[in-house]
Design an enzyme around this catalytic site. Structure first.
Site, PDB file in Angstrom:
ATOM      1  N   GLY A  47       0.765  -1.111  -0.094  1.00  0.00           N
ATOM      2  CA  GLY A  47       0.419  -0.177   0.295  1.00  0.00           C
ATOM      3  C   GLY A  47       1.043   1.083  -0.051  1.00  0.00           C
ATOM      4  O   GLY A  47       0.318   2.247  -0.129  1.00  0.00           O
ATOM      5  N   CYS A  48       2.068   0.920  -0.133  1.00  0.00           N
ATOM      6  CA  CYS A  48       3.436   2.864   0.026  1.00  0.00           C
ATOM      7  C   CYS A  48       3.589   2.280  -1.658  1.00  0.00           C
ATOM      8  O   CYS A  48       3.974   1.609  -1.555  1.00  0.00           O
ATOM      9  CB  CYS A  48       3.905   2.458   0.584  1.00  0.00           C
ATOM     10  SG  CYS A  48       3.964   1.778   2.612  1.00  0.00           S
TER      11      CYS A  48
END
Length: 140
Positions: A47-48
């Site tokens: 998710g980064c």
């Protein structure tokens, strides 16, 4: 490592975003490098936008003290990792699970100045740490 209270105090003296940005980068530079053997898929935070790795360690007992290591390949994100670790590392699992980490970033005026990708990455990092702490608390 700088304490979260010291970081909050330091941010209170920084008026503009440029100074805050530079301070976040300084915090990231002070973060110890994560050894290559810990830069694994299991330790990578999904998710980064940039690459972020988090490693958790738990102490003994019913509500163990947890410590964390982390790193990123992006300067500003590495600074965000440093702030998250300052807020969590060395605390009991139950305390970490109950801490409003995004609230800390709000308090120091960082959330509104992060790009949506960085803000989402920060939320992913925070969720991972809180989920790990909650799991440790539940199994203890």
């Amino acid at each position: 490592m700088t304490s979260i209270d010291q970081i909050i105090d330091d941010f209170a003296f920084l008026d503009d975003w440029e100074d805050r940005y530079r301070y976040v980068i300084e915090l990231g530079k002070a973060l110890p490098d994560l050894p290559e053997d810990k830069r694994t898929a299991d330790n990578k935070v999904n998710g980064c936008a940039s690459q972020v790795w988090l490693v958790s360690h738990r102490g003994d007992g019913a509500d163990p003290v947890m410590t964390f290591e982390g790193d990123s390949d992006a300067h500003i994100v590495r600074g965000l990792v440093a702030i998250v670790l300052a807020a969590c590392s060395g605390k009991r699992a139950s305390e970490i699970a109950a801490t409003d980490l995004i609230g800390i970033f709000d308090k120091i005026g960082l959330v509104e100045n992060l790009s949506s990708q960085r803000a989402n990455g920060l939320r992913s990092m925070v969720k991972r740490i809180r989920d790990e702490a909650a799991a440790v608390s539940a199994t203890a």
